[in-house]
Motif scaffolding. Structure first.
Motif, short mmCIF file in Angstrom:
data_model
loop_
_atom_site.label_atom_id
_atom_site.label_comp_id
_atom_site.label_asym_id
_atom_site.label_seq_id
_atom_site.Cartn_x
_atom_site.Cartn_y
_atom_site.Cartn_z
N PRO A 1 4.05 81.83 -11.79
CA PRO A 1 2.71 82.26 -12.20
C PRO A 1 1.60 81.53 -11.45
N LEU A 2 1.58 81.72 -10.17
CA LEU A 2 0.55 81.15 -9.29
C LEU A 2 0.00 82.33 -8.48
N PRO A 3 -0.80 83.17 -9.11
CA PRO A 3 -1.22 84.43 -8.48
C PRO A 3 -1.99 84.26 -7.18
N THR A 27 10.00 78.42 -17.61
CA THR A 27 10.91 77.27 -17.50
C THR A 27 10.67 76.25 -18.61
N GLY A 28 9.42 76.11 -19.03
CA GLY A 28 9.11 75.15 -20.09
C GLY A 28 9.67 75.56 -21.44
N ALA A 29 9.94 76.84 -21.61
CA ALA A 29 10.55 77.33 -22.84
C ALA A 29 12.08 77.32 -22.75
N ARG A 30 12.61 77.44 -21.55
CA ARG A 30 14.07 77.52 -21.36
C ARG A 30 14.75 76.16 -21.37
N VAL A 33 5.89 67.34 -11.30
CA VAL A 33 6.47 68.69 -11.29
C VAL A 33 7.06 69.02 -12.66
N VAL A 34 7.75 68.08 -13.26
CA VAL A 34 8.30 68.31 -14.61
C VAL A 34 7.16 68.63 -15.58
N ALA A 35 6.08 67.88 -15.52
CA ALA A 35 4.93 68.12 -16.42
C ALA A 35 4.38 69.53 -16.23
N LEU A 88 4.83 75.96 -18.39
CA LEU A 88 5.17 77.36 -18.15
C LEU A 88 6.04 77.87 -19.29
N ARG A 89 5.40 78.40 -20.31
CA ARG A 89 6.09 78.82 -21.53
C ARG A 89 6.31 80.33 -21.61
#
Length: 154
Positions: free
Chosen positions: A66-68, A83-86, A138-140, A145-146
């Motif tokens: 999501p970096l349009p 990725t933040g939700a997975r 990067v982790v943060a 990204l939910r």
């Protein structure tokens, strides 16, 4: 053994990439590295910049996300959306540190591993792609990204 994408990563990143530094020790628990590599949380804005960078992270070489504003995103690897939700923070950390632990045939470089690699430029031997702070950044960012990937119209 280094993959084609790792070689492409190093070839396309040119002289801007000087290696992240020497890795600090970390503890793997199950499928995660539960503790921060720096002892502090990362900065999501800096992490976003690393993911988007064509000189540092090169994540968009293979991933889309999501970096349009970023053109020419990859389609070789999973979409970063959601990725933040997975995955938990620790699971994301291990995937970035050494994706080969999950899939030995992965094309994703191990961003925080410097041992057991072949054909490494002598000036870069013993150095990681990203340093501990960059990994945490990067982790943060990925934790923010939910939302799942958008379905493309057919």
């Amino acid at each position: 053994m280094w993959s084609f994408v790792t070689a492409l990563f190093l070839a396309t990143s040119g002289s801007a990439w000087a290696g992240g530094g020497t890795a600090v020790s970390y503890r793997i628990v199950g499928d995660a590295i539960p503790e921060s590599l720096t002892g502090a949380p990362g900065n999501a804005a800096r992490g976003r910049a690393i993911v988007a960078s064509r000189q540092v992270g090169l994540c968009l070489l293979c991933h889309t996300g999501p970096l349009p504003e970023e053109r020419f995103q990859g389609n070789l690897a999973p979409d970063l959306s959601g990725t933040g939700a997975r995955w938990s923070e620790g699971q994301l950390r291990l995937r970035i540190v050494d994706a080969g632990r999950f899939n030995p045939a992965t094309i994703m470089p191990s961003y925080y591993r410097s041992d057991g690699l072949v054909r490494v430029n002598p000036a870069l031997q013993g150095k990681t792609i990203l340093d501990a702070g960059q990994i945490e950044d990067v982790v943060a960012f990925l934790r923010t990204l939910r939302e799942p990937p958008q379905q493309k119209a057919k």
